[in-house]
Design a protein around this motif. Structure first.
Motif, PDB file in Angstrom:
ATOM      1  N   LEU A   1      24.978 -21.637   9.196  1.00  0.00           N
ATOM      2  CA  LEU A   1      23.595 -21.178   9.196  1.00  0.00           C
ATOM      3  C   LEU A   1      22.710 -22.124   9.992  1.00  0.00           C
ATOM      4  O   LEU A   1      21.918 -21.713  10.841  1.00  0.00           O
TER       5      LEU A   1
ATOM      6  N   ALA B   1      19.225 -16.420  -1.534  1.00  0.00           N
ATOM      7  CA  ALA B   1      18.416 -17.582  -1.180  1.00  0.00           C
ATOM      8  C   ALA B   1      18.519 -18.657  -2.255  1.00  0.00           C
ATOM      9  O   ALA B   1      18.642 -19.850  -1.955  1.00  0.00           O
ATOM     10  N   LEU B   2      18.503 -18.226  -3.494  1.00  0.00           N
ATOM     11  CA  LEU B   2      18.576 -19.177  -4.595  1.00  0.00           C
ATOM     12  C   LEU B   2      19.890 -19.955  -4.544  1.00  0.00           C
ATOM     13  O   LEU B   2      19.926 -21.185  -4.672  1.00  0.00           O
TER      14      LEU B   2
ATOM     15  N   ASP C   1      21.887 -20.335  -1.925  1.00  0.00           N
ATOM     16  CA  ASP C   1      21.948 -21.155  -0.716  1.00  0.00           C
ATOM     17  C   ASP C   1      21.103 -22.419  -0.848  1.00  0.00           C
ATOM     18  O   ASP C   1      21.518 -23.510  -0.448  1.00  0.00           O
ATOM     19  N   GLY C   2      19.940 -22.264  -1.414  1.00  0.00           N
ATOM     20  CA  GLY C   2      19.094 -23.429  -1.605  1.00  0.00           C
ATOM     21  C   GLY C   2      19.712 -24.419  -2.576  1.00  0.00           C
ATOM     22  O   GLY C   2      19.669 -25.627  -2.358  1.00  0.00           O
ATOM     23  N   ALA C   3      20.294 -23.911  -3.635  1.00  0.00           N
ATOM     24  CA  ALA C   3      20.944 -24.800  -4.604  1.00  0.00           C
ATOM     25  C   ALA C   3      22.061 -25.576  -3.929  1.00  0.00           C
ATOM     26  O   ALA C   3      22.231 -26.775  -4.147  1.00  0.00           O
TER      27      ALA C   3
ATOM     28  N   VAL D   1      22.541 -26.338  -0.585  1.00  0.00           N
ATOM     29  CA  VAL D   1      22.156 -27.370   0.385  1.00  0.00           C
ATOM     30  C   VAL D   1      21.545 -28.581  -0.310  1.00  0.00           C
ATOM     31  O   VAL D   1      21.719 -29.714   0.145  1.00  0.00           O
ATOM     32  N   ASN D   2      20.894 -28.344  -1.421  1.00  0.00           N
ATOM     33  CA  ASN D   2      20.344 -29.490  -2.132  1.00  0.00           C
ATOM     34  C   ASN D   2      21.410 -30.273  -2.885  1.00  0.00           C
ATOM     35  O   ASN D   2      21.228 -31.457  -3.165  1.00  0.00           O
TER      36      ASN D   2
ATOM     37  N   ILE E   1      23.692 -33.465  -1.073  1.00  0.00           N
ATOM     38  CA  ILE E   1      23.313 -34.864  -0.910  1.00  0.00           C
ATOM     39  C   ILE E   1      23.693 -35.704  -2.115  1.00  0.00           C
ATOM     40  O   ILE E   1      23.469 -36.903  -2.132  1.00  0.00           O
TER      41      ILE E   1
ATOM     42  N   MET F   1      21.869 -22.211 -11.266  1.00  0.00           N
ATOM     43  CA  MET F   1      20.683 -21.451 -10.840  1.00  0.00           C
ATOM     44  C   MET F   1      20.909 -19.951 -10.962  1.00  0.00           C
ATOM     45  O   MET F   1      20.050 -19.212 -11.451  1.00  0.00           O
TER      46      MET F   1
ATOM     47  N   LEU G   1      13.897 -26.988  11.387  1.00  0.00           N
ATOM     48  CA  LEU G   1      15.353 -27.105  11.505  1.00  0.00           C
ATOM     49  C   LEU G   1      15.865 -28.468  11.069  1.00  0.00           C
ATOM     50  O   LEU G   1      16.834 -28.574  10.316  1.00  0.00           O
TER      51      LEU G   1
ATOM     52  N   TYR H   1      16.670 -29.232   7.509  1.00  0.00           N
ATOM     53  CA  TYR H   1      17.860 -28.624   6.919  1.00  0.00           C
ATOM     54  C   TYR H   1      19.138 -29.154   7.550  1.00  0.00           C
ATOM     55  O   TYR H   1      20.170 -29.246   6.888  1.00  0.00           O
TER      56      TYR H   1
ATOM     57  N   LEU I   1      20.075 -32.072   5.411  1.00  0.00           N
ATOM     58  CA  LEU I   1      20.788 -31.763   4.170  1.00  0.00           C
ATOM     59  C   LEU I   1      22.256 -31.478   4.459  1.00  0.00           C
ATOM     60  O   LEU I   1      23.154 -32.008   3.808  1.00  0.00           O
TER      61      LEU I   1
ATOM     62  N   GLU J   1      12.751 -27.459  -9.129  1.00  0.00           N
ATOM     63  CA  GLU J   1      14.041 -27.349  -8.441  1.00  0.00           C
ATOM     64  C   GLU J   1      14.336 -25.918  -8.017  1.00  0.00           C
ATOM     65  O   GLU J   1      14.844 -25.664  -6.930  1.00  0.00           O
ATOM     66  N   GLU J   2      14.017 -24.994  -8.893  1.00  0.00           N
ATOM     67  CA  GLU J   2      14.238 -23.583  -8.560  1.00  0.00           C
ATOM     68  C   GLU J   2      13.420 -23.160  -7.355  1.00  0.00           C
ATOM     69  O   GLU J   2      13.932 -22.494  -6.437  1.00  0.00           O
TER      70      GLU J   2
ATOM     71  N   ILE K   1      12.145 -25.004  -5.014  1.00  0.00           N
ATOM     72  CA  ILE K   1      12.644 -25.663  -3.806  1.00  0.00           C
ATOM     73  C   ILE K   1      13.894 -24.961  -3.297  1.00  0.00           C
ATOM     74  O   ILE K   1      14.046 -24.693  -2.103  1.00  0.00           O
ATOM     75  N   ALA K   2      14.780 -24.635  -4.223  1.00  0.00           N
ATOM     76  CA  ALA K   2      16.003 -23.948  -3.809  1.00  0.00           C
ATOM     77  C   ALA K   2      15.675 -22.614  -3.163  1.00  0.00           C
ATOM     78  O   ALA K   2      16.261 -22.240  -2.143  1.00  0.00           O
ATOM     79  N   LEU K   3      14.720 -21.935  -3.736  1.00  0.00           N
ATOM     80  CA  LEU K   3      14.339 -20.629  -3.200  1.00  0.00           C
ATOM     81  C   LEU K   3      13.825 -20.768  -1.764  1.00  0.00           C
ATOM     82  O   LEU K   3      14.219 -20.018  -0.860  1.00  0.00           O
TER      83      LEU K   3
ATOM     84  N   ASP L   1      14.368 -23.294   0.315  1.00  0.00           N
ATOM     85  CA  ASP L   1      15.438 -23.775   1.194  1.00  0.00           C
ATOM     86  C   ASP L   1      16.396 -22.653   1.553  1.00  0.00           C
ATOM     87  O   ASP L   1      16.827 -22.529   2.701  1.00  0.00           O
ATOM     88  N   GLY L   2      16.726 -21.846   0.577  1.00  0.00           N
ATOM     89  CA  GLY L   2      17.630 -20.738   0.859  1.00  0.00           C
ATOM     90  C   GLY L   2      16.993 -19.725   1.795  1.00  0.00           C
ATOM     91  O   GLY L   2      17.647 -19.219   2.710  1.00  0.00           O
ATOM     92  N   ALA L   3      15.725 -19.449   1.593  1.00  0.00           N
ATOM     93  CA  ALA L   3      15.039 -18.510   2.481  1.00  0.00           C
ATOM     94  C   ALA L   3      15.051 -19.039   3.909  1.00  0.00           C
ATOM     95  O   ALA L   3      15.277 -18.297   4.867  1.00  0.00           O
TER      96      ALA L   3
ATOM     97  N   VAL M   1      17.201 -21.284   5.427  1.00  0.00           N
ATOM     98  CA  VAL M   1      18.490 -21.296   6.131  1.00  0.00           C
ATOM     99  C   VAL M   1      18.920 -19.883   6.498  1.00  0.00           C
ATOM    100  O   VAL M   1      19.563 -19.671   7.529  1.00  0.00           O
ATOM    101  N   ASN M   2      18.533 -18.918   5.688  1.00  0.00           N
ATOM    102  CA  ASN M   2      18.884 -17.553   6.037  1.00  0.00           C
ATOM    103  C   ASN M   2      18.016 -16.999   7.160  1.00  0.00           C
ATOM    104  O   ASN M   2      18.432 -16.081   7.874  1.00  0.00           O
TER     105      ASN M   2
ATOM    106  N   MET N   1       9.095 -15.357  -0.138  1.00  0.00           N
ATOM    107  CA  MET N   1       9.838 -15.623  -1.382  1.00  0.00           C
ATOM    108  C   MET N   1       9.011 -16.437  -2.359  1.00  0.00           C
ATOM    109  O   MET N   1       8.964 -16.141  -3.555  1.00  0.00           O
TER     110      MET N   1
END
Lengths: 194, 194
Positions: free
Chosen positions: A117, A162-163, A165-167, A169-170, A173, A186, B111, B114, B117, B158-159, B161-163, B165-167, B169-170, B186
């Motif tokens: 991605l 998205a949820l 994917d975000g989980a 990538v985080n 680390i 999640m 970019l 990400y 990460l 955290e949720e 942020i994940a949302l 981040d996932g949005a 990368v997609n 999102m």
DNA sequence: AAATTTGTGGTACGTGAGTACAAGAATGGG
DNA sequence: CCCATTCTTGTACTCACGTACCACAAATTT
């Protein structure tokens, strides 16, 4: 260039598979002419004969790998027994589709899906391919939810992806990354009945 | 190696800033001895004099860039006026913290955040640094929500942020990526009053 | 002021990479 | 059987990179 002879086609395919293997093991940067040739047991020059550039080889490898993953997803959909879609099992099924089968040496194998991605950000030539595969994956998930008796909107599918994917990538680390566990947490929470 | 003289310290710092600039413009792979030296207006050998290896230089560049971003976030927190935290404005604020100030040439600048990460997946030596910066960012967001009169749990941070981040990368695989717009959509939905 | 540490920078070595090339082998149609 | 197309592969060229080296300058210490 494309092969014109059956044997040529087989050789070309061997190169694609070797490149896909390298992609999984070491990421995009691992796809090199020499490495691909060696892994396929073919001479260096065969890589430049069948592929005009390295980008073309990378694209072919990604397509091969992506198609394999989609085929796996379709197989899971076909064999899906709606009776066995209890909460936890269903979460695992979704994770299998998004992250690959559990039991994969995890952090390693999951990584590639996200490198793809992000790498697309700096490799525009991958975008059409990635879009196609991403679209198919979304549809697949949409169908799976429906088939499991938990129909959701396409928008909701996007949110859940998205949820996850975000989980992931985080989670990468962490000292000992366990992206699947993070995604499971999640996703499990998001899919809880409200 | 670390500098021991004021002038040496300045030169070293110039190298770090040059490397950080390259990082933003071209990603991790753009950080090379020669490129850094040229951008800093210093000779090639200065890079090996102040940094034992390229990894060390990469780490320093990432830390510099990360600290700059965190400083920006802290400044936004300090100047935050709770009265101006209407829905849309607040979403933009959160996006500014997670993706960088709007107005950045978007897909380009986002970019890097990400790539970091994902790159950490294959560069374990970056993990401690990334963990620290990620932790600070989470705390910052937690404080911002509280300060804006919309307190949330750390888990909820955290949720969200994940949302986002996932949005993002997609969104990177779109023909004309607009990750910020995807994240906005999102996040806006997730933060809607229920 | 001498000596020692620290900084400076030109140059070069070795490696691995993408790619080009040309001579030869295999293949298949007339 | 021949010939043109397709395939095959060893070899080599060029380039960029990380890194090492070394002679020298500057600064700091004694």
């Amino acid at each position: 260039m494309t092969a014109a002879t059956p044997k040529g086609e087989r050789r070309r395919q061997a190169l694609v598979e070797a490149a896909a293997g390298l992609l999984v093991d070491g990421g995009f940067d691992a796809i090199r002419h020499r490495a691909v040739a060696e892994r396929a047991g073919l001479p260096l020059a065969s890589t430049t004969y069948y592929f005009d550039s390295l980008d073309e080889l990378v694209t072919a490898a990604l397509e091969f790998q992506g198609n394999a993953e989609l085929a796996y997803g379709k197989a899971r959909l076909d064999e899906l027994d709606p009776a066995e879609c209890g909460g936890d099992a269903f979460v695992e099924l979704v994770l299998d589709l998004l992250l690959g089968p559990s039991g994969n040496r995890d952090a390693e194998a999951v990584l590639l899906r996200y490198e793809r991605l992000v790498a697309t950000g700096r490799r525009p030539y991958l975008r059409p391919l990635m879009r196609r595969m991403s679209g198919e994956l979304h549809s697949l998930l949409f169908d799976i939810f429906a088939r499991a008796g938990q129909p959701v909107s396409r928008e909701r599918v996007e949110e859940l992806i998205a949820l996850v994917d975000g989980a992931v990538v985080n989670a990468l680390i962490e000292i000992s990354p366990d992206p699947r566990a993070a995604a499971r947490r999640m996703l499990g929470k998001a899919m809880q009945p409200r």
